[in-house]
Scaffold this active site. Structure first.
Site, PDB file in Angstrom:
ATOM      1  N   HIS A  69      31.509  44.783  42.687  1.00 22.34           N
ATOM      2  CA  HIS A  69      32.731  45.152  43.412  1.00 22.34           C
ATOM      3  C   HIS A  69      32.707  44.565  44.813  1.00 22.34           C
ATOM      4  CE1 HIS A  69      34.105  48.680  40.819  1.00 22.34           C
ATOM      5  NE2 HIS A  69      32.953  48.337  40.275  1.00 22.34           N
ATOM      6  N   GLU A  87      39.558  43.160  43.692  1.00 23.82           N
ATOM      7  CA  GLU A  87      38.226  42.851  44.223  1.00 23.82           C
ATOM      8  C   GLU A  87      37.745  41.549  43.590  1.00 23.82           C
ATOM      9  OE1 GLU A  87      37.246  47.562  44.963  1.00 23.82           O
ATOM     10  OE2 GLU A  87      35.960  46.419  43.632  1.00 23.82           O
ATOM     11  N   HIS A 130      38.117  46.769  39.514  1.00 18.00           N
ATOM     12  CA  HIS A 130      39.263  46.919  40.410  1.00 18.00           C
ATOM     13  C   HIS A 130      39.892  45.529  40.578  1.00 18.00           C
ATOM     14  CE1 HIS A 130      36.955  50.612  41.908  1.00 18.00           C
ATOM     15  NE2 HIS A 130      37.952  51.018  41.151  1.00 18.00           N
ATOM     16  N   GLU A 178      28.480  46.946  45.768  1.00 17.96           N
ATOM     17  CA  GLU A 178      29.581  46.631  46.699  1.00 17.96           C
ATOM     18  C   GLU A 178      29.122  45.474  47.560  1.00 17.96           C
ATOM     19  OE1 GLU A 178      32.468  48.213  46.685  1.00 17.96           O
ATOM     20  OE2 GLU A 178      32.068  50.085  45.611  1.00 17.96           O
TER      21      GLU A 178
HETATM   22 ZN   LIG Z   1      35.703  48.536  43.356  1.00 21.22          ZN
END
Ligand SMILES: [Zn+2]
Length: 333
Positions: free
Chosen positions: A157, A67, A64, A221
Site C-alpha cells: 500500500h 495507491e 486501495h 505502507e
Molecule cells: Zn491502502
C-alpha cells in the site's frame, strides 16, 4: 477525482494497472513454469513439480485503487524478471486486487476492500468489494493449498497521510516465530522503519492469509499516494530492490532493523455518536500524552493511560463497527 488515463503509461505499468496480468505470462510459460490466471488480475507462476522447500510468495497491490506506487514497482519487477524467467526462485502469485477502483482512480467503489476479508460482512454483503474479496479468497486458497510450508504475503500500500515513519508495516501478531523475525528483518531491508504487531483481524487481506494459510504476512505502507505513472519511484527503491531479490531467492539481509510497536488498543467506532479529536489529516504515529482523550463514543471514553503511546490510522469517518484508529507503543519502551 477523475478517472486516470492509462494511454501514456509504459506498457508493463498499463498491463498491471488494468489487471492484464496475462501480458507477463508468455516468457515464464516458455521457460517451463505452470502459469495461470485464476481470476481477473491474478497471476500464478509455479514449478511443474511441487517443491516443499520452495517458498510461496503472494504479492498484492491495488487493494486501495488510488495507491498506485506499488503497481508501478511490481510492474517493473515482473518486466525485468520476464527477461530472465529462470531466475524466479519462488512460487509466485501476483494479485492486482481492485482493478475496478484503479480504473476509476478511487480508493474503493462501494466500501473498503481491506475490511472484507472476513466471514461475516453484515450490510456490506452486496458491495462490489464483497464479491471481489470472494474471488481473491478463492484464488489465494488455491495458491497456498498447493504450496509448501514457507509462505509469505506482502500486501503493498501507500499511506494517505503523513507519517513520522513514512514507510511502515503491520504484521498480524499471530505470525509465529521464527517466521515473524525473518519477516521483520526483511521489512527493514525493504526500507520499512517501523513494524506494528496487530492482534486484531479487522478484515484485512494480510491478516486473512496469516490466519487462514499460515503465511508470514504484512500490510506494507510504502509512503505517500501518488498518481499512476507519476510516483517518485526513487522513494520506493529499497522496497523495489528487496522484492526483486526475494523473488530470485536472495533475501537481502542488510539494512537497519525496524522499530517494533505493540498495539495497545484498537479504537472501534461503536455508534454514530463517535467523536475523535484527530482526523484523517493527523499524521501516523502522532504522539499521545497521558490523560489525553483520543475518542468518545456514547459512554465509552478512550483515554491515554501512559506516556509513550502513538496514534495510527485515525479516521472518525469510518462506518460504525469498523476500526477508527489504533494506539501503539514501542516494544520494550
Ligand atoms: Zn491502502
Amino acid at each position: 477525482m477523475t478517472a486516470p488515463s492509462f494511454d501514456t503509461l509504459p506498457a508493463p505499468v498499463r498491463a498491471l494497472a488494468t489487471g492484464d496480468v496475462g501480458a507477463f505470462a508468455a516468457p515464464f510459460a516458455a521457460a517451463g513454469f505452470m502459469v495461470a490466471t485464476p481470476a481477473r488480475g491474478v497471476l500464478t507462476i509455479r514449478t511443474a513439480a511441487a517443491h516443499a522447500a520452495r517458498p510461496a510468495v503472494l504479492l498484492s497491490v491495488g487493494v486501495h485503487g488510488d495507491e498506485t506506487g506499488p503497481i508501478e514497482i511490481i510492474a517493473w519487477i515482473l518486466d525485468a524478471l520476464a527477461q530472465a524467467p529462470r531466475e524466479l526462485a519462488v512460487d509466485l502469485m501476483v494479485c492486482v486486487a481492485h482493478v475496478d477502483a484503479i480504473a476509476a482512480g478511487r480508493r474503493f467503489i462501494d466500501a473498503d476492500l481491506n475490511r472484507m476479508f472476513r466471514t461475516t460482512r453484515h450490510d456490506l454483503v452486496n458491495t462490489v468489494e464483497a464479491a471481489r474479496a470472494d474471488e481473491l479468497v478463492a484464488a489465494t486458497a488455491a495458491f497456498f493449498d498447493a504450496s509448501g510450508p514457507m509462505r509469505l504475503h506482502l500486501d503493498l500500500h501507500t499511506a494517505i497521510r503523513a507519517s513520522r515513519y513514512p514507510a511502515f508495516a503491520l504484521v498480524p501478531a499471530l505470525v509465529a516465530q521464527p517466521a515473524r523475525d525473518a519477516l521483520v528483518a526483511w521489512l527493514g531491508t525493504a526500507g520499512t522503519e517501523a513494524v506494528i504487531l496487530n492482534p486484531t483481524p479487522g478484515g484485512t487481506y494480510s491478516y486473512w492469509t496469516a490466519a487462514q494459510h499460515g503465511a508470514a504476512a504484512s500490510t506494507v505502507e510504502l509512503g505517500r499516494v501518488g498518481a499512476l505513472g507519476g510516483n517518485d519511484l526513487v522513494r520506493f527503491d529499497a522496497a523495489h530492490r528487496a522484492v526483486a531479490a526475494l523473488l530470485r531467492g536472495r533475501p537481502r539481509t542488510e539494512g537497519p532493523a525496524p522499530l517494533v510497536f505493540d498495539t495497545v488498543r484498537t479504537i472501534t467506532k461503536l455508534s454514530p455518536g463517535f467523536s475523535m479529536r484527530a482526523g484523517r489529516d493527523t499524521a501516523n504515529f502522532t504522539p499521545l500524552h497521558k490523560g489525553d482523550v483520543t475518542a468518545t463514543d456514547g459512554g465509552t471514553v478512550y483515554m491515554v493511560e501512559q506516556e509513550g503511546e502513538y496514534l495510527v490510522f485515525p479516521n472518525p469517518d469510518v462506518r460504525v463497527g469498523l476500526r477508527a484508529g489504533i494506539v501503539v507503543r514501542r516494544r520494550g519502551a
